[in-house]
Design a protein around this motif. Structure first.
Motif, mmCIF file in Angstrom:
data_model
loop_
_atom_site.group_PDB
_atom_site.id
_atom_site.type_symbol
_atom_site.label_atom_id
_atom_site.label_comp_id
_atom_site.label_asym_id
_atom_site.label_seq_id
_atom_site.Cartn_x
_atom_site.Cartn_y
_atom_site.Cartn_z
ATOM 1 N N ASN A 217 4.066 3.604 11.688
ATOM 2 C CA ASN A 217 3.179 3.554 10.531
ATOM 3 C C ASN A 217 2.204 2.380 10.649
ATOM 4 O OD1 ASN A 217 2.584 2.410 7.658
ATOM 5 N ND2 ASN A 217 3.143 4.540 7.303
ATOM 6 N N LEU A 218 0.919 2.646 10.482
ATOM 7 C CA LEU A 218 -0.128 1.636 10.676
ATOM 8 C C LEU A 218 0.045 0.451 9.730
ATOM 9 C CD1 LEU A 218 -2.819 0.682 11.895
ATOM 10 C CD2 LEU A 218 -3.996 2.115 10.204
ATOM 11 N N LYS A 219 0.323 0.735 8.468
ATOM 12 C CA LYS A 219 0.489 -0.334 7.471
ATOM 13 C C LYS A 219 1.690 -1.199 7.804
ATOM 14 C CE LYS A 219 0.979 -0.952 2.471
ATOM 15 N NZ LYS A 219 1.047 -0.238 1.177
ATOM 16 N N HIS A 220 2.792 -0.569 8.167
ATOM 17 C CA HIS A 220 4.017 -1.304 8.509
ATOM 18 C C HIS A 220 3.803 -2.183 9.743
ATOM 19 C CE1 HIS A 220 6.505 2.087 6.425
ATOM 20 N NE2 HIS A 220 5.743 1.413 5.594
ATOM 21 N N ARG A 221 3.130 -1.635 10.725
ATOM 22 C CA ARG A 221 2.885 -2.405 11.959
ATOM 23 C C ARG A 221 2.005 -3.616 11.668
ATOM 24 N NH1 ARG A 221 0.444 0.639 17.088
ATOM 25 N NH2 ARG A 221 2.421 1.781 16.869
ATOM 26 N N ALA A 222 0.987 -3.435 10.828
ATOM 27 C CA ALA A 222 0.090 -4.544 10.484
ATOM 28 C C ALA A 222 0.851 -5.654 9.751
ATOM 29 C CB ALA A 222 -1.062 -4.032 9.623
ATOM 30 N N ILE A 223 1.761 -5.271 8.862
ATOM 31 C CA ILE A 223 2.540 -6.254 8.098
ATOM 32 C C ILE A 223 3.452 -7.055 9.029
ATOM 33 C CG2 ILE A 223 4.424 -6.479 6.424
ATOM 34 C CD1 ILE A 223 3.103 -4.211 4.824
ATOM 35 N N LEU A 224 4.181 -6.357 9.903
ATOM 36 C CA LEU A 224 5.088 -7.058 10.823
ATOM 37 C C LEU A 224 4.309 -7.938 11.797
ATOM 38 C CD1 LEU A 224 7.757 -4.308 11.696
ATOM 39 C CD2 LEU A 224 7.812 -6.076 9.916
ATOM 40 N N ALA A 225 3.156 -7.447 12.247
ATOM 41 C CA ALA A 225 2.350 -8.206 13.206
ATOM 42 C C ALA A 225 1.839 -9.509 12.600
ATOM 43 C CB ALA A 225 1.180 -7.353 13.698
ATOM 44 N N ILE A 226 1.409 -9.456 11.346
ATOM 45 C CA ILE A 226 0.849 -10.672 10.736
ATOM 46 C C ILE A 226 1.963 -11.642 10.341
ATOM 47 C CG2 ILE A 226 0.756 -9.972 8.292
ATOM 48 C CD1 ILE A 226 -2.127 -11.125 8.265
ATOM 49 N N ILE A 227 3.137 -11.146 9.958
ATOM 50 C CA ILE A 227 4.265 -12.041 9.656
ATOM 51 C C ILE A 227 4.653 -12.825 10.903
ATOM 52 C CG2 ILE A 227 6.735 -12.137 9.101
ATOM 53 C CD1 ILE A 227 6.343 -9.838 7.188
ATOM 54 N N TYR A 228 4.792 -12.109 12.035
ATOM 55 C CA TYR A 228 5.199 -12.784 13.272
ATOM 56 C C TYR A 228 4.097 -13.686 13.812
ATOM 57 C CZ TYR A 228 5.889 -13.553 18.242
ATOM 58 O OH TYR A 228 5.971 -14.135 19.479
ATOM 59 N N SER A 229 2.885 -13.166 13.913
ATOM 60 C CA SER A 229 1.811 -13.907 14.589
ATOM 61 C C SER A 229 1.375 -15.151 13.823
ATOM 62 C CB SER A 229 0.599 -12.992 14.812
ATOM 63 O OG SER A 229 0.046 -12.593 13.575
ATOM 64 N N ALA A 230 1.644 -15.190 12.505
ATOM 65 C CA ALA A 230 1.259 -16.354 11.715
ATOM 66 C C ALA A 230 2.472 -17.129 11.200
ATOM 67 C CB ALA A 230 0.398 -15.919 10.527
ATOM 68 N N GLY A 231 3.682 -16.649 11.477
ATOM 69 C CA GLY A 231 4.893 -17.342 11.046
ATOM 70 C C GLY A 231 5.030 -17.419 9.539
ATOM 71 N N LEU A 232 4.691 -16.330 8.838
ATOM 72 C CA LEU A 232 4.698 -16.343 7.378
ATOM 73 C C LEU A 232 6.088 -16.084 6.803
ATOM 74 C CD1 LEU A 232 1.487 -14.227 6.593
ATOM 75 C CD2 LEU A 232 1.681 -16.709 6.828
ATOM 76 N N ARG A 233 6.377 -16.707 5.676
ATOM 77 C CA ARG A 233 7.530 -16.315 4.880
ATOM 78 C C ARG A 233 7.187 -15.005 4.183
ATOM 79 N NH1 ARG A 233 6.664 -21.893 3.696
ATOM 80 N NH2 ARG A 233 8.360 -23.241 4.460
ATOM 81 N N ILE A 234 8.210 -14.251 3.797
ATOM 82 C CA ILE A 234 7.934 -12.947 3.187
ATOM 83 C C ILE A 234 7.177 -13.108 1.867
ATOM 84 C CG2 ILE A 234 10.185 -12.811 2.013
ATOM 85 C CD1 ILE A 234 10.065 -9.753 2.600
#
Length: 397
Positions: A217-234
């Motif tokens: 899913n495009l939306k799901h992939r974008a969310i996981l990618a930005i959490i990992y690549s920027a080290g964000l808390r949920i």
């Protein structure tokens, strides 16, 4: 044969409370193809009580189901999908006197006046309310350190509460003493138990790529990618507004993070096409990740739900949560040679000691250390090789 079955199948979707959680329930006349798709592709489980297949309910769980099964399947949406389900297990009816209730309400007001976060206020309220209920017949001015010890022995230990929860309880009680000095609690002698030194779970770089690859899913992939690549808390991801993403400068402004701190983090160049594709497809208005209702934040339950499915699809055996991606981000930065001071700033840590835990997880230096077994085996092989060469050299003469 299976295709014909799929075309005539009708699925009824419900929202139900099952295993103390809100679930999406799917019922249909037996169909082997659909059953396999639900079970193996989407991670649905069978409920004997409800006589149907279920998965954790989220805003886009229905969308994922429809996309996976195709438009040839007929869907019937039950009215329960439009209603909210009250989870009985969340609310706890306590037996507390009116006098004690007044003290607790004033304590909560005191915490809010100290500008503690909503999450901290809620946690401290829960512990203090439980403590008051345990000592319901005793006046608050008589509360003592021994009462705290008994509360921990009789309530915390039997419930197998964590060390971190007990530390939070002590913090709540120390603040209560400051708020209500008439009690006999001696704050200076209250000691928090030592923190458990549990190392965080970290995914390898290969596992991160697999996780994103198997998130279809495009939306799901974008969310996981930005959490990992920027080290964000949920929580930071859910509160991230579009205006705080600067594609030109490749920066993300994290506003009001943990501890009410702002910080800037790097926007990975490699995920910019993915993010732009997502934004043009889903067209969110305010938040980077929005729910089904316009201008409303996405839910943490939804992220945990699809992350669990992606982990299973990628055949990753570790226990993975959204925070695991943040741990992985920090560890990979360290392994890439980034100084701990910069990692501390990127993560938004107040203390360098918090960031230091990643030095115990990083493989960078560990890979340079040779096991005594490897050294011993290598020494034996080298000695045997040397003897053979000496023998061969002697035979030639």
């Amino acid at each position: 044969m299976n295709n014909n079955k799929l075309q005539t199948s009708t699925l009824t979707l419900y929202k139900v409370l099952h295993r103390k959680k809100t679930q999406l329930l799917v019922t249909f006349p037996y169909d082997y193809t659909i059953k396999n798709k639900l079970k193996h592709d989407l991670g649905y489980l069978w409920s004997v009580n409800h006589r149907g297949w279920y998965v954790l309910f989220s805003e886009d769980a229905i969308e994922v189901l429809k996309k996976h099964l195709g438009t040839s399947v007929n869907f019937i949406l039950d009215k329960s999908l439009e209603t909210s389900i009250a989870q009985k297990s969340i609310k706890k009816n306590r037996t507390i006197s009116e006098e004690h209730k007044k003290i607790i309400r004033s304590y909560i007001k005191y915490l809010k006046g100290k500008r503690y976060s909503e999450s901290t206020v809620k946690t401290y309220f829960t512990f203090i309310a439980d403590f008051f209920e345990y000592l319901n017949d005793k006046p608050a001015c008589e509360f003592s350190n021994r009462d705290i010890e008994l509360f921990i022995e009789d309530v915390f230990v039997p419930k197998n509460m964590s060390i971190s929860s007990q530390r939070q309880l002590i913090s709540a009680l120390k603040l209560f003493k400051a708020f209500y000095p008439n009690c006999k609690i001696e704050a200076l002698t209250l000691q928090r138990p030592r923190k458990s030194k549990i190392l965080p779970t970290v995914l390898s770089k290969e596992e991160i790529i697999d996780l994103l690859r198997y998130t279809k899913n495009l939306k799901h992939r974008a969310i996981l990618a930005i959490i990992y690549s920027a080290g964000l808390r949920i929580g930071e991801l859910l509160a991230l507004e579009l205006k705080n993403i600067d594609f030109d400068r490749r920066q993300i402004a994290v506003k009001n993070g943990k501890g009410r701190k702002d910080r800037n983090v790097v926007l990975a160049e490699t995920i910019i096409p993915l993010l732009q594709n997502y934004l043009s497809t889903y067209n969110p208005k305010i938040y980077f990740a929005e729910g089904q209702k316009p201008n409303m934040k996405y839910s943490s339950e939804s992220i945990r739900g699809f992350l669990k499915r992606s982990v299973k699809a990628a055949n990753i055996k570790k226990r993975v949560t959204p925070h695991t991606l943040r741990h992985s981000y920090a560890t990979h930065l360290l392994e890439n040679g980034i100084d701990l001071r910069y990692i501390q700033e990127l993560l938004g840590h107040s203390k360098p000691e918090t960031t230091m835990i990643y030095t115990h997880v990083s493989k960078k230096d560990l890979l340079q250390i040779k096991s005594p077994l490897d050294i011993s085996v290598k020494s034996i092989i080298e000695n045997n090789t040397e003897k053979k060469l000496t023998k061969a050299f002697s035979n030639n003469y």
